[in-house]
Design a protein around this motif. Structure first.
Motif, PDB file in Angstrom:
ATOM      1  N   ALA A  33       0.840  -1.188   0.000  1.00 49.24           N
ATOM      2  CA  ALA A  33       0.000   0.000   0.000  1.00 49.24           C
ATOM      3  C   ALA A  33       0.875   1.237   0.000  1.00 49.24           C
ATOM      4  O   ALA A  33       1.918   1.298   0.645  1.00 49.24           O
ATOM      5  CB  ALA A  33      -0.883   0.005   1.232  1.00 49.24           C
ATOM      6  N   THR A  34       0.433   2.264  -0.733  1.00 48.15           N
ATOM      7  CA  THR A  34       1.176   3.518  -0.776  1.00 48.15           C
ATOM      8  C   THR A  34       0.229   4.665  -0.570  1.00 48.15           C
ATOM      9  O   THR A  34      -0.934   4.609  -0.941  1.00 48.15           O
ATOM     10  CB  THR A  34       1.865   3.687  -2.149  1.00 48.15           C
ATOM     11  OG1 THR A  34       0.876   3.631  -3.174  1.00 48.15           O
ATOM     12  CG2 THR A  34       2.887   2.572  -2.391  1.00 48.15           C
ATOM     13  N   PHE A 162      -6.072  -5.830   7.336  1.00 49.65           N
ATOM     14  CA  PHE A 162      -7.012  -6.469   6.417  1.00 49.65           C
ATOM     15  C   PHE A 162      -6.242  -7.461   5.547  1.00 49.65           C
ATOM     16  O   PHE A 162      -5.235  -7.090   4.934  1.00 49.65           O
ATOM     17  CB  PHE A 162      -7.698  -5.436   5.525  1.00 49.65           C
ATOM     18  CG  PHE A 162      -8.557  -4.443   6.269  1.00 49.65           C
ATOM     19  CD1 PHE A 162      -9.937  -4.566   6.272  1.00 49.65           C
ATOM     20  CD2 PHE A 162      -7.981  -3.385   6.964  1.00 49.65           C
ATOM     21  CE1 PHE A 162     -10.734  -3.667   6.953  1.00 49.65           C
ATOM     22  CE2 PHE A 162      -8.774  -2.472   7.653  1.00 49.65           C
ATOM     23  CZ  PHE A 162     -10.155  -2.615   7.641  1.00 49.65           C
ATOM     24  N   SER A 163      -6.735  -8.725   5.472  1.00 49.99           N
ATOM     25  CA  SER A 163      -6.064  -9.755   4.678  1.00 49.99           C
ATOM     26  C   SER A 163      -7.091 -10.470   3.808  1.00 49.99           C
ATOM     27  O   SER A 163      -8.211 -10.748   4.244  1.00 49.99           O
ATOM     28  CB  SER A 163      -5.373 -10.776   5.592  1.00 49.99           C
ATOM     29  OG  SER A 163      -4.418 -10.132   6.420  1.00 49.99           O
ATOM     30  N   GLU A 199       2.457  -9.782   3.206  1.00 49.04           N
ATOM     31  CA  GLU A 199       1.960  -8.615   3.924  1.00 49.04           C
ATOM     32  C   GLU A 199       0.439  -8.561   3.795  1.00 49.04           C
ATOM     33  O   GLU A 199      -0.125  -9.053   2.825  1.00 49.04           O
ATOM     34  CB  GLU A 199       2.569  -7.342   3.343  1.00 49.04           C
ATOM     35  CG  GLU A 199       4.076  -7.261   3.480  1.00 49.04           C
ATOM     36  CD  GLU A 199       4.609  -5.966   2.904  1.00 49.04           C
ATOM     37  OE1 GLU A 199       3.813  -5.006   2.820  1.00 49.04           O
ATOM     38  OE2 GLU A 199       5.784  -5.925   2.542  1.00 49.04           O
ATOM     39  N   PRO A 200      -0.259  -7.954   4.769  1.00 45.04           N
ATOM     40  CA  PRO A 200      -1.713  -7.806   4.640  1.00 45.04           C
ATOM     41  C   PRO A 200      -2.056  -6.852   3.509  1.00 45.04           C
ATOM     42  O   PRO A 200      -1.215  -6.111   3.002  1.00 45.04           O
ATOM     43  CB  PRO A 200      -2.124  -7.243   6.002  1.00 45.04           C
ATOM     44  CG  PRO A 200      -0.893  -6.576   6.523  1.00 45.04           C
ATOM     45  CD  PRO A 200       0.259  -7.395   6.027  1.00 45.04           C
ATOM     46  N   LEU A 201      -3.326  -6.885   3.106  1.00 46.69           N
ATOM     47  CA  LEU A 201      -3.780  -5.948   2.084  1.00 46.69           C
ATOM     48  C   LEU A 201      -3.520  -4.512   2.518  1.00 46.69           C
ATOM     49  O   LEU A 201      -3.076  -3.679   1.743  1.00 46.69           O
ATOM     50  CB  LEU A 201      -5.284  -6.129   1.831  1.00 46.69           C
ATOM     51  CG  LEU A 201      -5.759  -7.286   0.975  1.00 46.69           C
ATOM     52  CD1 LEU A 201      -7.272  -7.308   0.950  1.00 46.69           C
ATOM     53  CD2 LEU A 201      -5.201  -7.173  -0.435  1.00 46.69           C
ATOM     54  N   ALA A 202      -3.873  -4.212   3.754  1.00 46.71           N
ATOM     55  CA  ALA A 202      -3.724  -2.854   4.265  1.00 46.71           C
ATOM     56  C   ALA A 202      -3.627  -2.901   5.785  1.00 46.71           C
ATOM     57  O   ALA A 202      -4.137  -3.819   6.431  1.00 46.71           O
ATOM     58  CB  ALA A 202      -4.907  -1.983   3.846  1.00 46.71           C
ATOM     59  N   THR A 203      -2.970  -1.893   6.341  1.00 45.23           N
ATOM     60  CA  THR A 203      -2.886  -1.711   7.785  1.00 45.23           C
ATOM     61  C   THR A 203      -3.306  -0.282   8.103  1.00 45.23           C
ATOM     62  O   THR A 203      -2.748   0.673   7.545  1.00 45.23           O
ATOM     63  CB  THR A 203      -1.463  -1.959   8.299  1.00 45.23           C
ATOM     64  OG1 THR A 203      -1.087  -3.313   8.010  1.00 45.23           O
ATOM     65  CG2 THR A 203      -1.385  -1.740   9.802  1.00 45.23           C
ATOM     66  N   VAL A 204      -4.311  -0.153   8.955  1.00 45.98           N
ATOM     67  CA  VAL A 204      -4.806   1.166   9.347  1.00 45.98           C
ATOM     68  C   VAL A 204      -4.557   1.344  10.843  1.00 45.98           C
ATOM     69  O   VAL A 204      -5.193   0.671  11.661  1.00 45.98           O
ATOM     70  CB  VAL A 204      -6.309   1.314   9.037  1.00 45.98           C
ATOM     71  CG1 VAL A 204      -6.812   2.698   9.475  1.00 45.98           C
ATOM     72  CG2 VAL A 204      -6.584   1.091   7.559  1.00 45.98           C
ATOM     73  N   PRO A 205      -3.621   2.212  11.228  1.00 45.57           N
ATOM     74  CA  PRO A 205      -3.407   2.472  12.658  1.00 45.57           C
ATOM     75  C   PRO A 205      -4.656   3.111  13.269  1.00 45.57           C
ATOM     76  O   PRO A 205      -5.254   4.012  12.682  1.00 45.57           O
ATOM     77  CB  PRO A 205      -2.227   3.440  12.677  1.00 45.57           C
ATOM     78  CG  PRO A 205      -1.575   3.288  11.333  1.00 45.57           C
ATOM     79  CD  PRO A 205      -2.682   2.967  10.384  1.00 45.57           C
ATOM     80  N   VAL A 206      -5.059   2.628  14.432  1.00 51.48           N
ATOM     81  CA  VAL A 206      -6.222   3.151  15.123  1.00 51.48           C
ATOM     82  C   VAL A 206      -5.775   3.765  16.441  1.00 51.48           C
ATOM     83  O   VAL A 206      -5.118   3.117  17.260  1.00 51.48           O
ATOM     84  CB  VAL A 206      -7.260   2.041  15.397  1.00 51.48           C
ATOM     85  CG1 VAL A 206      -8.443   2.606  16.184  1.00 51.48           C
ATOM     86  CG2 VAL A 206      -7.741   1.427  14.091  1.00 51.48           C
ATOM     87  N   GLY A 207      -6.113   5.032  16.676  1.00 46.58           N
ATOM     88  CA  GLY A 207      -5.753   5.720  17.921  1.00 46.58           C
ATOM     89  C   GLY A 207      -4.350   6.287  17.828  1.00 46.58           C
ATOM     90  O   GLY A 207      -3.467   5.742  17.171  1.00 46.58           O
TER      91      GLY A 207
END
Length: 524
Positions: A33-34, A162-163, A199-207
């Motif tokens: 992801a970019t 997300f995977s 690697e997962p599809l995407a990583t979204v940091p929360v908090g």
């Protein structure tokens, strides 16, 4: 001689049973992801999968694209946008489809996406659809679907990942003239290929989080010892870590039954679906001859198990006789009945009477279609006879505005009765409704078909009533209801809507939660 499931001309919208095939393998690398704009990140990933075709296991390429937020706060929904799923089937897959007589394939994809945060997991389903695509004369077949997907909420701090998981590709197959090819549809089931860790599809940091002395991010405002993990799911996502899974929102539009002002109509654990399962809404009117009026039959759910189509060929093989036997059941709150409905009449011509009633199914509902098809002209005629034993139960009665006690057992002495042309083959009292259709490709069929619905008509005798009133010292009103309602010659016209084939998702026929999309309108 007989052939099973004749390739008789059928409209492209007819949903034949889904045949499960699948298994494709790809070796393309994951594209990380970019960041594409302030506050967002773009995913473009090519993933290895294994699926199975009639010809065996073959490689294919699956590419998933989506835009995610760069980060989120606890309790803030994360909703991917711009989601596309592109599948490139190899030439062997195209050969399998063309061998069925297919010229086009309309795809609908169902991608299982694993969601994880702080060791807790859940699953979401990403659905996509596309218009029919022509099959190429040679080489691979590329299909790309798009669609909205559920949002996911991480209510504690920590990365939300997300995977991609299993993938099902539903293919509605049609010939060059628009009729269904082969069985009409194939479901290609795929799973990720055995490969190195990806690697997962995407990583979204929360908090925002801050680092504690031990090096573990702590949730803002979390008490000592709190894990800060997300709350339990509320709408049924799979949760492998107790009550700590990310919260997956219900699938977006398609509309629930409540949103569409229709009763629920879905399969569940008490009545599970099969590969031949259809569901549909029905409604209509029935005359009550003695009362010189008509009663609206309520919008009701019917669950159908569609049988195979058999053909007995003409001696010269220019066509054949078609037959199909299916069975169904009404479904309302776990019971084989319609929802309650009200009707108001002038009893004996001057007394306003309002009754609340339910039609209860007391035996199997059968749906038998017979007809002929020509292989030369592709013209097909079918007649369908629906037989169902229905007892009419009265749950409340109001005469001239005054409630009249009917008790809990007020009903007709037996099922509604229709004239039966084949009494030896179909004995016993039952309602008989008949519908007919003709089809001349490339035009759409005209009239009633089990899969696409339409009008069904018949005539019913309403039996005498029993068990009405009399309980708790009340007056027995069996004779009153029998005199005012019971009798022959009551015309019935029912309209069935387009069915939803629950194992072969089609957004033109089913809601996201696999209920019938089309709601019929009662016709007199």
């Amino acid at each position: 001689m007989k052939g099973h499931r004749a390739a008789a001309p059928r409209p492209s919208r007819v949903r034949a049973r889904g045949a499960v095939i699948g298994a494709f393998v790809v070796t393309a690398a994951l594209v990380p992801a970019t960041a594409t704009a302030a506050g967002t990140q773009e995913v473009d990933a090519a993933l290895p999968y294994v699926c199975t075709l009639p010809s065996g296991k073959q490689p294919a390429q699956v590419r998933i694209s989506a835009v995610f937020p760069e980060r989120a706060e606890p309790g803030e929904p994360v909703e991917p946008t711009g989601v596309t799923t592109a599948v490139e089937f190899p030439a062997e897959a195209v050969a399998d489809l063309t061998a069925l007589g297919a010229a086009t394939a309309r795809p609908a994809t169902r991608l299982t996406v694993g969601v994880a945060q702080d060791g807790a997991t859940a699953e979401a389903t990403w659905r996509g659809t596309a218009e029919p695509a022509p099959l190429p004369g040679s080489g691979p077949l590329a299909l790309t679907t798009t669609g909205d997907v559920p949002s996911v909420t991480g209510q504690g701090s920590g990365d939300l990942t997300f995977s991609a998981g299993s993938l099902a590709v539903d293919l509605a197959l049609a010939t060059a003239d628009g009729s269904a090819a082969g069985t009409g549809a194939l479901t290609v089931d795929c799973s990720p290929a055995a490969a190195a860790e990806r690697e997962p599809l995407a990583t979204v940091p929360v908090g925002t989080g801050t680092q504690d002395p031990g090096g573990t991010p702590a949730s803002p405002g979390a008490s000592p010892g709190s894990s800060g993990s997300p709350s339990a799911p509320q709408d049924g996502p799979e949760n492998r870590q107790g009550d700590r899974a990310p919260e997956v929102a219900p699938a977006p539009p398609g509309g629930t039954a409540a949103e569409r002002e229709a009763p629920p109509c879905r399969y569940d654990e008490a009545h599970p679906s099969t590969s031949a399962s259809l569901n549909a809404y029905v409604t209509g009117y029935t005359n009550v001859t003695k009362l010189k009026g008509a009663s609206l039959l309520p919008l009701s759910c019917v669950l159908i198990e569609q049988g195979p189509t058999d053909i007995e060929f003409f001696p010269d093989f220019t066509g054949g006789y078609l037959t199909q036997h299916s069975e169904g059941t009404l479904r309302h709150q776990g019971r084989a009945q319609t929802p309650p409905f009200e009707a108001t009449f002038l009893t004996f011509g001057f007394t306003p009477t309002k009754a609340t009633m339910v039609l209860e199914q007391t035996g199997p509902m059968t749906m038998d279609a017979r007809g002929e098809t020509s292989f030369i002209t592709s013209y097909t005629e079918l007649e369908t006879r629906v037989r169902i034993p229905l007892v009419l139960r009265v749950t409340a009665l109001e005469v001239n505005g005054v409630p009249l006690e009917v008790g809990s057992g007020c009903r007709t002495k037996g099922p509604l009765r229709s004239p039966e042309p084949e009494p030896e083959k179909f004995p016993g009292a039952h309602l008989l409704l008949t519908g007919s259709s003709t089809h001349q490709p490339p035009d759409q069929p005209v009239g009633y078909l089990l899969s696409s619905g339409g009008p069904l008509t018949g005539e019913a005798t309403i039996p005498a009533f029993t068990g009405c009133g009399g309980g708790g010292g009340g007056e027995n009103i069996d004779r009153l209801l029998t005199a005012s309602v019971s009798g022959p010659g009551n015309y019935v016209k029912q309209t069935q809507g387009q069915t939803c084939a629950v194992q072969v998702f089609n957004p033109d026929e089913c809601t996201e939660d696999l209920q019938p999309l089309k709601i019929p309108v009662a016709e007199r």
